[in-house]
Design an enzyme around this catalytic site. Sequence first.
Site, mmCIF file in Angstrom:
data_model
loop_
_atom_site.group_PDB
_atom_site.id
_atom_site.type_symbol
_atom_site.label_atom_id
_atom_site.label_comp_id
_atom_site.label_asym_id
_atom_site.label_seq_id
_atom_site.Cartn_x
_atom_site.Cartn_y
_atom_site.Cartn_z
ATOM 1 N N TYR A 105 -5.894 0.006 -2.366
ATOM 2 C CA TYR A 105 -4.699 -1.077 -1.697
ATOM 3 C C TYR A 105 -5.285 -1.179 0.028
ATOM 4 O O TYR A 105 -5.753 -2.203 0.229
ATOM 5 C CB TYR A 105 -3.336 -0.799 -1.910
ATOM 6 C CG TYR A 105 -2.622 -1.788 -0.522
ATOM 7 C CD1 TYR A 105 -2.783 -3.187 -0.998
ATOM 8 C CD2 TYR A 105 -2.047 -1.267 0.290
ATOM 9 C CE1 TYR A 105 -1.757 -3.783 -0.015
ATOM 10 C CE2 TYR A 105 -1.332 -1.967 1.263
ATOM 11 C CZ TYR A 105 -1.318 -3.016 1.232
ATOM 12 O OH TYR A 105 -0.503 -4.035 2.249
ATOM 13 N N LYS B 223 -7.594 -4.138 1.801
ATOM 14 C CA LYS B 223 -6.899 -4.927 3.023
ATOM 15 C C LYS B 223 -7.781 -4.755 4.064
ATOM 16 O O LYS B 223 -7.961 -5.464 4.995
ATOM 17 C CB LYS B 223 -5.466 -4.329 3.414
ATOM 18 C CG LYS B 223 -4.589 -4.754 2.161
ATOM 19 C CD LYS B 223 -4.160 -6.281 2.067
ATOM 20 C CE LYS B 223 -3.529 -6.716 3.246
ATOM 21 N NZ LYS B 223 -3.002 -8.151 3.195
ATOM 22 N N THR C 4 -2.696 -4.818 7.621
ATOM 23 C CA THR C 4 -1.506 -3.780 7.552
ATOM 24 C C THR C 4 -1.803 -2.497 8.356
ATOM 25 O O THR C 4 -2.926 -2.116 8.466
ATOM 26 C CB THR C 4 -1.547 -3.252 5.780
ATOM 27 O OG1 THR C 4 -0.680 -2.121 5.879
ATOM 28 C CG2 THR C 4 -2.600 -3.220 5.358
ATOM 29 N N ASP C 5 -0.763 -1.724 8.664
ATOM 30 C CA ASP C 5 -1.122 -0.641 9.400
ATOM 31 C C ASP C 5 -1.948 0.462 8.462
ATOM 32 O O ASP C 5 -2.330 1.406 8.830
ATOM 33 C CB ASP C 5 0.268 0.027 9.938
ATOM 34 C CG ASP C 5 1.362 0.750 8.595
ATOM 35 O OD1 ASP C 5 1.135 0.328 7.806
ATOM 36 O OD2 ASP C 5 2.171 1.231 9.121
ATOM 37 N N GLU C 6 -1.718 0.278 7.057
ATOM 38 C CA GLU C 6 -2.369 1.287 6.336
ATOM 39 C C GLU C 6 -4.052 1.327 6.326
ATOM 40 O O GLU C 6 -4.644 2.089 5.635
ATOM 41 C CB GLU C 6 -2.025 1.025 4.756
ATOM 42 C CG GLU C 6 -0.251 0.911 4.810
ATOM 43 C CD GLU C 6 0.119 1.155 3.175
ATOM 44 O OE1 GLU C 6 -0.680 1.647 2.364
ATOM 45 O OE2 GLU C 6 1.146 1.004 3.136
HETATM 46 P P1 NAD Z 1 4.583 -9.264 -2.163
HETATM 47 O O1 NAD Z 1 3.906 -8.233 -3.074
HETATM 48 O O2 NAD Z 1 6.098 -9.245 -2.125
HETATM 49 O O3 NAD Z 1 4.176 -10.643 -2.322
HETATM 50 C C1 NAD Z 1 2.743 -11.081 -2.344
HETATM 51 C C2 NAD Z 1 2.717 -12.384 -2.916
HETATM 52 O O4 NAD Z 1 1.533 -12.892 -2.915
HETATM 53 C C3 NAD Z 1 3.471 -12.814 -4.415
HETATM 54 O O5 NAD Z 1 4.346 -13.836 -3.893
HETATM 55 C C4 NAD Z 1 2.470 -13.120 -5.220
HETATM 56 O O6 NAD Z 1 2.771 -14.011 -6.380
HETATM 57 C C5 NAD Z 1 1.384 -13.641 -4.266
HETATM 58 N N1 NAD Z 1 -0.034 -13.572 -4.662
HETATM 59 C C6 NAD Z 1 -0.544 -12.327 -5.432
HETATM 60 N N2 NAD Z 1 -1.891 -12.684 -5.729
HETATM 61 C C7 NAD Z 1 -2.164 -13.780 -5.526
HETATM 62 C C8 NAD Z 1 -3.215 -14.921 -5.548
HETATM 63 N N3 NAD Z 1 -4.229 -14.398 -6.045
HETATM 64 N N4 NAD Z 1 -3.006 -16.209 -5.251
HETATM 65 C C9 NAD Z 1 -1.773 -16.680 -4.781
HETATM 66 N N5 NAD Z 1 -0.682 -15.863 -4.472
HETATM 67 C C10 NAD Z 1 -0.816 -14.591 -4.903
HETATM 68 O O7 NAD Z 1 4.038 -8.697 -0.828
HETATM 69 P P2 NAD Z 1 4.492 -8.630 0.877
HETATM 70 O O8 NAD Z 1 5.292 -7.481 1.075
HETATM 71 O O9 NAD Z 1 5.369 -9.837 0.928
HETATM 72 O O10 NAD Z 1 3.081 -8.401 1.539
HETATM 73 C C11 NAD Z 1 2.675 -9.821 2.015
HETATM 74 C C12 NAD Z 1 1.509 -9.435 2.864
HETATM 75 O O11 NAD Z 1 1.904 -8.769 3.879
HETATM 76 C C13 NAD Z 1 0.425 -8.754 2.154
HETATM 77 O O12 NAD Z 1 -0.700 -9.382 2.543
HETATM 78 C C14 NAD Z 1 0.596 -7.268 2.441
HETATM 79 O O13 NAD Z 1 -0.520 -6.612 2.426
HETATM 80 C C15 NAD Z 1 1.080 -7.462 4.069
HETATM 81 N N6 NAD Z 1 1.839 -6.370 4.700
HETATM 82 C C16 NAD Z 1 3.250 -5.950 3.735
HETATM 83 C C17 NAD Z 1 3.988 -4.876 4.427
HETATM 84 C C18 NAD Z 1 5.181 -4.493 3.611
HETATM 85 O O14 NAD Z 1 5.405 -3.583 4.050
HETATM 86 N N7 NAD Z 1 5.588 -5.098 2.493
HETATM 87 C C19 NAD Z 1 3.468 -4.491 5.576
HETATM 88 C C20 NAD Z 1 2.126 -4.780 6.047
HETATM 89 C C21 NAD Z 1 1.608 -5.863 5.632
HETATM 90 P P1 TYD Z 2 5.901 2.210 -0.569
HETATM 91 O O1 TYD Z 2 7.295 1.512 -0.256
HETATM 92 O O2 TYD Z 2 5.228 2.223 -1.658
HETATM 93 O O3 TYD Z 2 5.034 1.698 0.566
HETATM 94 P P2 TYD Z 2 3.582 2.124 1.178
HETATM 95 O O4 TYD Z 2 3.142 3.200 0.041
HETATM 96 O O5 TYD Z 2 2.887 1.029 1.334
HETATM 97 O O6 TYD Z 2 4.054 2.848 2.431
HETATM 98 O O7 TYD Z 2 6.083 3.603 -0.176
HETATM 99 C C1 TYD Z 2 6.772 4.151 1.075
HETATM 100 C C2 TYD Z 2 6.738 5.780 1.056
HETATM 101 O O8 TYD Z 2 7.601 6.093 -0.026
HETATM 102 C C3 TYD Z 2 5.503 6.351 0.897
HETATM 103 O O9 TYD Z 2 5.470 7.435 1.677
HETATM 104 C C4 TYD Z 2 5.543 6.701 -0.720
HETATM 105 C C5 TYD Z 2 6.905 7.024 -0.838
HETATM 106 N N1 TYD Z 2 7.543 6.842 -2.078
HETATM 107 C C6 TYD Z 2 8.179 7.794 -2.880
HETATM 108 O O10 TYD Z 2 8.613 9.043 -2.195
HETATM 109 N N2 TYD Z 2 8.830 7.314 -4.162
HETATM 110 C C7 TYD Z 2 8.597 6.120 -4.641
HETATM 111 O O11 TYD Z 2 9.065 6.116 -5.873
HETATM 112 C C8 TYD Z 2 7.901 5.305 -3.805
HETATM 113 C C9 TYD Z 2 7.635 3.901 -4.566
HETATM 114 C C10 TYD Z 2 7.304 5.452 -2.524
#
Ligand code: NAD
Ligand code: TYD
Length: 340
Positions: free
Chosen positions: A149, A153, A125-127
């Site tokens: 988190y 990662k 992730t970019d984080e």
């Molecule tokens: P999400 O939380 O929607 O989904 C995570 C999935 O992983 C769920 O289906 C959960 O049941 C499964 N899971 C959790 N623990 C598990 C385990 N121990 N064994 C098997 N399955 C398990 O997450 P997402 O937003 O779809 O993110 C997917 C990936 O992308 C993650 O690795 C996250 O760090 C990365 N990512 C997400 C974002 C974003 O904006 N959502 C951005 C960059 C990277």
């Molecule tokens: P989020 O969707 O939790 O993603 P990330 O923390 O991984 O970037 O949050 C996106 C942005 O929105 C982040 O700057 C935090 C802000 N945020 C709020 O202001 N209120 C909220 O209730 C949540 C969940 C996030």
Amino acid sequence: MVKVLVTGGAGFIGSNFVRYALDRHRDWHVTTLDKLTYAGRLENLEGVLDDPRHRFVRGDIADRDLAAPLVVDADLVVHFAAETHVDRSILNAGDFITTDVFGTFVLLEAARQAPRLKRFIQISTDEVYGNVADGASRETDELRPRNPYSASKAGADRLAYSYWATYQVPVVVTRASNNYGPYQFPEKVIPLFITNAIEGLSLPLYGDGLNVRDWLHVRDHCRALDLLIERGQSGEVYNIGGGNEVRNLDLTRRILRLLGRPEHLIRPVPDRPGHDRRYCLDTTKLTSIGWRPETDFADGLAETVKWYEARTDWWRPIKQQDPAFREYYDLQYGRRLGTS
Ligand code: NAD
Ligand code: TYD
């Protein structure tokens, strides 16, 4: 036949990727391995659950006996499974270490024994770059994660790299910016704010609302991963950014405008501890091999708002009937909103 293992495929990005992959590659047979935590839902895989080229296995990536044979049998592994919500990691980091770090280790160990494995995509992730005061993060920049988190990662990101450097596991690491689109669990800001606005509830905006995120449509993310499976170089890291830097306050106003709801629903609340001000990615490396985001942010956001308006059957049971969601919401927002 190409055997693909997708971990976390019942989550937001994973389920979009499984649908995309089965549609795009007629010779792919996909196994989804997912624990079905609170964030994983079989409903997210609607449309592919009965597909003969798809198999769902419920289980934990940290369970070596279950997970290792699936990895050993695969040609490709796309590893999404993780605990993913920053706010939850601040409340309790334990599961983030067990899944994001140790679970990734279990998969990588198995990958050392996988005879046909061509690619192990580590979804980072970019984080992991931490706060970006100005400019844009490049793949070679130092990692400075600042919350549990992003630290977990970052651990998995570098562990995966080490399995390439040490054992030649064909790892490619991807670092994407904030995703949005259908099937995103309504704890993340876009689906939380859309669904709260539909319900006439407050939108809890952290701090001054001026934190910046770069938004990437999940479809564009899937296209990038597909390209990197083909053209990514083992041992390399690739940023995947949408190129849409938006301040949270502006994002919130846009959501309210799209829904025709009043701005007085915005409720400034105490900030997230250690809240990174800004993320921003330099995507030159990926664009130089032929990818660019196709979804205009205004169109993508409008489409996403429409999806949540149409799919109350998907999110209302989570928000209104699942006691675990209510418990989380009270813990996270009760004091902030003065409702607990
Ligand atoms: P999400 O939380 O929607 O989904 C995570 C999935 O992983 C769920 O289906 C959960 O049941 C499964 N899971 C959790 N623990 C598990 C385990 N121990 N064994 C098997 N399955 C398990 O997450 P997402 O937003 O779809 O993110 C997917 C990936 O992308 C993650 O690795 C996250 O760090 C990365 N990512 C997400 C974002 C974003 O904006 N959502 C951005 C960059 C990277
Ligand atoms: P989020 O969707 O939790 O993603 P990330 O923390 O991984 O970037 O949050 C996106 C942005 O929105 C982040 O700057 C935090 C802000 N945020 C709020 O202001 N209120 C909220 O209730 C949540 C969940 C996030």
